[in-house]
Scaffold this motif. Structure first.
Motif, PDB file in Angstrom:
ATOM      1  N   GLY A  26      -3.882   4.709  -0.548  1.00 40.78           N
ATOM      2  CA  GLY A  26      -4.142   3.206  -1.188  1.00 40.78           C
ATOM      3  C   GLY A  26      -4.753   3.334  -2.731  1.00 40.78           C
ATOM      4  N   THR A  56       6.985  -7.176  -7.151  1.00 46.23           N
ATOM      5  CA  THR A  56       6.880  -5.931  -6.627  1.00 46.23           C
ATOM      6  C   THR A  56       5.622  -5.450  -6.415  1.00 46.23           C
ATOM      7  OG1 THR A  56       9.190  -5.565  -6.775  1.00 46.23           O
ATOM      8  CG2 THR A  56       8.047  -3.604  -6.195  1.00 46.23           C
ATOM      9  N   PHE A  59       2.906  -7.094  -4.304  1.00 48.19           N
ATOM     10  CA  PHE A  59       2.955  -6.549  -2.656  1.00 48.19           C
ATOM     11  C   PHE A  59       2.437  -5.026  -2.659  1.00 48.19           C
ATOM     12  CE2 PHE A  59       5.893 -10.012  -2.248  1.00 48.19           C
ATOM     13  CZ  PHE A  59       5.505 -10.628  -1.267  1.00 48.19           C
ATOM     14  N   ALA A  60       2.662  -4.167  -3.801  1.00 45.25           N
ATOM     15  CA  ALA A  60       2.353  -3.034  -3.810  1.00 45.25           C
ATOM     16  C   ALA A  60       0.669  -2.840  -3.776  1.00 45.25           C
ATOM     17  CB  ALA A  60       2.999  -2.175  -4.833  1.00 45.25           C
ATOM     18  N   ALA A  62      -1.423  -5.192  -2.777  1.00 42.45           N
ATOM     19  CA  ALA A  62      -1.660  -5.742  -1.437  1.00 42.45           C
ATOM     20  C   ALA A  62      -1.640  -5.041  -0.367  1.00 42.45           C
ATOM     21  CB  ALA A  62      -1.009  -7.214  -1.159  1.00 42.45           C
ATOM     22  N   SER A  63      -0.591  -3.956  -0.446  1.00 36.34           N
ATOM     23  CA  SER A  63      -0.404  -2.788   0.784  1.00 36.34           C
ATOM     24  C   SER A  63      -1.303  -2.002   0.368  1.00 36.34           C
ATOM     25  CB  SER A  63       1.163  -2.264   0.673  1.00 36.34           C
ATOM     26  OG  SER A  63       1.947  -3.470   0.927  1.00 36.34           O
ATOM     27  N   SER A  64      -1.689  -1.601  -0.929  1.00 33.70           N
ATOM     28  CA  SER A  64      -2.428  -0.524  -1.310  1.00 33.70           C
ATOM     29  C   SER A  64      -4.024  -0.731  -0.754  1.00 33.70           C
ATOM     30  CB  SER A  64      -2.360  -0.071  -2.762  1.00 33.70           C
ATOM     31  OG  SER A  64      -1.214   0.291  -3.035  1.00 33.70           O
ATOM     32  N   ALA A  66      -4.707  -2.962   1.613  1.00 25.86           N
ATOM     33  CA  ALA A  66      -4.913  -2.770   2.969  1.00 25.86           C
ATOM     34  C   ALA A  66      -4.990  -1.304   3.445  1.00 25.86           C
ATOM     35  CB  ALA A  66      -3.672  -3.491   3.579  1.00 25.86           C
ATOM     36  N   ALA A  67      -4.332  -0.465   2.725  1.00 24.33           N
ATOM     37  CA  ALA A  67      -4.212   1.034   3.134  1.00 24.33           C
ATOM     38  C   ALA A  67      -5.496   1.694   2.935  1.00 24.33           C
ATOM     39  CB  ALA A  67      -3.133   1.821   2.497  1.00 24.33           C
ATOM     40  N   THR A  96       4.178  -0.104  14.556  1.00 23.14           N
ATOM     41  CA  THR A  96       4.510   0.040  13.135  1.00 23.14           C
ATOM     42  C   THR A  96       5.656   1.012  13.033  1.00 23.14           C
ATOM     43  OG1 THR A  96       2.278  -0.393  12.655  1.00 23.14           O
ATOM     44  CG2 THR A  96       3.442   0.656  11.081  1.00 23.14           C
ATOM     45  N   GLU A 120       3.300   7.265  10.643  1.00 23.44           N
ATOM     46  CA  GLU A 120       2.606   6.265  11.844  1.00 23.44           C
ATOM     47  C   GLU A 120       3.019   6.652  13.032  1.00 23.44           C
ATOM     48  OE1 GLU A 120       0.515   3.783  11.443  1.00 23.44           O
ATOM     49  OE2 GLU A 120       0.811   3.137   9.553  1.00 23.44           O
TER      50      GLU A 120
END
Length: 151
Positions: A26, A56, A59-60, A62-64, A66-67, A96, A120
């Protein structure tokens, strides 16, 4: 609930390792999203940069985030030996794994993305096995205590 820095069970160790890796990835994604994008098997940005309308990096990011959050949650759960949380993660991490693997097999994600699904899935299995080992150890310790008390 007392928080310790070191996990006290095998399952806690699996959660701690997974949490540390998730938090680290993250942080990488927040600092250098293109590095994370390449690590996941997606195409890097063209030399001219990303075109208008390409989200892109959003989203990267947001994902980071979240991670990073998830990694911290896992580390806190490991530090407090929150076994119920460990158990809850196993089926959802397997879900997942399934969704990410199907995304690759269905050509919705590049082949390199299979690593995320495997991470996962392997993590879920490791935690599930560790939970079983911890349960057996606890049962054996209880049996030894009962035997020693009765004898």
């Amino acid at each position: 609930m007392q928080l310790k820095l070191r996990p006290r069970s095998s399952a806690g160790w699996t959660m701690s390792i997974f949490g540390a890796l998730a938090a680290a990835m993250g942080i990488v994604g927040l600092i250098s999203p293109d590095t994370l994008i390449e690590l996941m098997g997606f195409a890097p940005a063209p030399d001219g940069g990303r075109p208008d309308g390409d989200h892109t990096l959003v989203f990267a990011t947001a994902s980071s985030m979240a991670a990073l959050n998830m990694g911290v949650y896992y580390l806190l759960a490991a530090g407090s030996d929150w076994t119920a949380f460990f158990r809850w993660t196993v089926p959802f991490r397997l879900l997942t794994f399934t969704v990410f693997t199907l995304a690759v097999l269905g050509d919705r994600a590049p082949a390199g993305f299979i690593g995320v699904g495997l991470w996962e899935g392997i993590g879920a299995v490791a935690t599930g096995v560790a939970l079983r080992i911890d349960k057996r150890r606890a049962a054996a310790a209880t049996a030894d205590t009962v035997t020693a008390t009765a004898g």
